[in-house]
Structure formats: structure tokens, C-alpha cells
Design a protein around this motif. Structure first.
Motif, PDB file in Angstrom:
ATOM      1  N   PHE A 120      -3.309   4.166  18.008  1.00 24.82           N
ATOM      2  CA  PHE A 120      -2.963   3.489  17.609  1.00 24.82           C
ATOM      3  C   PHE A 120      -3.409   2.914  16.739  1.00 24.82           C
ATOM      4  O   PHE A 120      -3.151   2.725  15.094  1.00 24.82           O
ATOM      5  CB  PHE A 120      -3.339   1.740  18.276  1.00 24.82           C
ATOM      6  CG  PHE A 120      -2.785   0.681  17.780  1.00 24.82           C
ATOM      7  CD1 PHE A 120      -1.391   0.358  17.887  1.00 24.82           C
ATOM      8  CD2 PHE A 120      -3.897  -0.449  17.848  1.00 24.82           C
ATOM      9  CE1 PHE A 120      -1.497  -0.921  17.386  1.00 24.82           C
ATOM     10  CE2 PHE A 120      -3.694  -1.650  17.395  1.00 24.82           C
ATOM     11  CZ  PHE A 120      -2.145  -2.212  16.968  1.00 24.82           C
ATOM     12  N   THR A 121      -4.983   3.134  15.968  1.00 24.54           N
ATOM     13  CA  THR A 121      -5.703   2.937  14.911  1.00 24.54           C
ATOM     14  C   THR A 121      -5.458   4.050  14.026  1.00 24.54           C
ATOM     15  O   THR A 121      -5.956   3.481  12.292  1.00 24.54           O
ATOM     16  CB  THR A 121      -7.451   2.883  15.165  1.00 24.54           C
ATOM     17  OG1 THR A 121      -7.291   4.412  16.188  1.00 24.54           O
ATOM     18  CG2 THR A 121      -7.824   1.981  16.446  1.00 24.54           C
ATOM     19  N   THR A 122      -4.760   5.388  13.989  1.00 21.78           N
ATOM     20  CA  THR A 122      -4.581   6.218  13.247  1.00 21.78           C
ATOM     21  C   THR A 122      -3.488   5.919  12.005  1.00 21.78           C
ATOM     22  O   THR A 122      -4.387   6.659  11.060  1.00 21.78           O
ATOM     23  CB  THR A 122      -4.100   7.933  14.023  1.00 21.78           C
ATOM     24  OG1 THR A 122      -5.268   8.074  14.690  1.00 21.78           O
ATOM     25  CG2 THR A 122      -4.271   9.366  13.440  1.00 21.78           C
ATOM     26  N   GLY A 123      -2.703   5.292  12.897  1.00 21.62           N
ATOM     27  CA  GLY A 123      -1.867   4.826  11.686  1.00 21.62           C
ATOM     28  C   GLY A 123      -2.052   4.318  10.421  1.00 21.62           C
ATOM     29  O   GLY A 123      -1.848   4.101   9.171  1.00 21.62           O
ATOM     30  N   PHE A 124      -2.664   3.258  10.677  1.00 21.35           N
ATOM     31  CA  PHE A 124      -3.507   1.793  10.327  1.00 21.35           C
ATOM     32  C   PHE A 124      -4.185   2.760   9.443  1.00 21.35           C
ATOM     33  O   PHE A 124      -4.411   2.076   8.210  1.00 21.35           O
ATOM     34  CB  PHE A 124      -4.143   0.956  10.700  1.00 21.35           C
ATOM     35  CG  PHE A 124      -3.290  -0.345  11.728  1.00 21.35           C
ATOM     36  CD1 PHE A 124      -2.969  -0.834  11.324  1.00 21.35           C
ATOM     37  CD2 PHE A 124      -3.574   0.422  12.441  1.00 21.35           C
ATOM     38  CE1 PHE A 124      -2.433  -1.848  11.484  1.00 21.35           C
ATOM     39  CE2 PHE A 124      -2.203  -0.522  13.817  1.00 21.35           C
ATOM     40  CZ  PHE A 124      -1.294  -1.477  12.912  1.00 21.35           C
TER      41      PHE A 124
END
Length: 107
Positions: free
Chosen positions: A13-17
Motif C-alpha cells: 500500500f505504501t509503495t505506490g505513495f
């Protein structure tokens, strides 16, 4: 004045951001949710440089009472949840809580 966006959630989830330029994040692997997620919410809520915190809506189920209360009632930073079952009404409630008025209110 708080200006940064932070993201809390699984590494996926955090990788894209992070790729989009978000520099503040708390990655919590799925098998470590619970206390780790609670601590991530507390740390991020106390960070004076953060104005918006993005989380996946499904992660709210893993929070204990006090961190869940932080997510539900915090105005600065404002917590925004994406995905899950909340849908349009969940986003509407988040905007209303953040700015204090209902922009979708019908006359």
C-alpha cells in the motif's frame, strides 16, 4: 502549519505513495498488524509536520480502541481512508469532519 502527507499501511500500500513522492510513511507488514499498526498511528498523529494521513480502510479493523479514536476524531492531521467498504459515504464523512461542513448537502 502542517503540510506533509503521510501513509500508513502494508508495504504494498505504501509503495505506490512513496513512488509518487510521499516521504513520510509507516510500513506495517500484514503479519505484524495490531500493536505495530497502533504504534504507527500514534507516531504519525504526533508528528507536527503531517497534515494528512492516508490509510487503507481495511486496516481500521486492526486498530485497538485508542488509536481508532485518534483516526476517527483527529482534525489535524486528518486521517483519510481509501478502499474497503466505506465507499462514497465514507469519503463524504471524512471531508465533513475535516472542514466542518457538508459540501454535498442538498437544500
Amino acid at each position: 502549519m502542517s503540510q506533509e502527507i503521510a501513509v500508513i499501511g502494508s508495504p504494498d500500500f505504501t509503495t505506490g505513495f512513496r513512488l509518487a513522492g510521499v516521504r513520510k510513511f509507516e510500513s506495517v507488514p500484514d503479519d505484524e498488524k495490531g500493536d505495530e499498526l497502533d504504534d504507527a498511528v500514534r507516531r504519525t498523529a504526533e508528528d507536527e509536520g503531517v497534515g494528512i494521513v492516508v490509510m487503507h480502510a481495511d486496516d481500521l479493523d486492526y486498530l485497538s480502541r485508542e488509536p481508532r479514536n485518534i483516526v476517527d476524531t483527529s482534525v489535524e492531521p486528518v486521517f483519510v481512508t481509501l478502499g474497503g467498504e466505506g465507499g462514497q459515504s465514507g469519503l463524504r464523512d471524512q471531508i465533513k469532519r475535516a472542514i466542518g461542513i457538508d459540501l454535498m448537502e442538498e437544500d
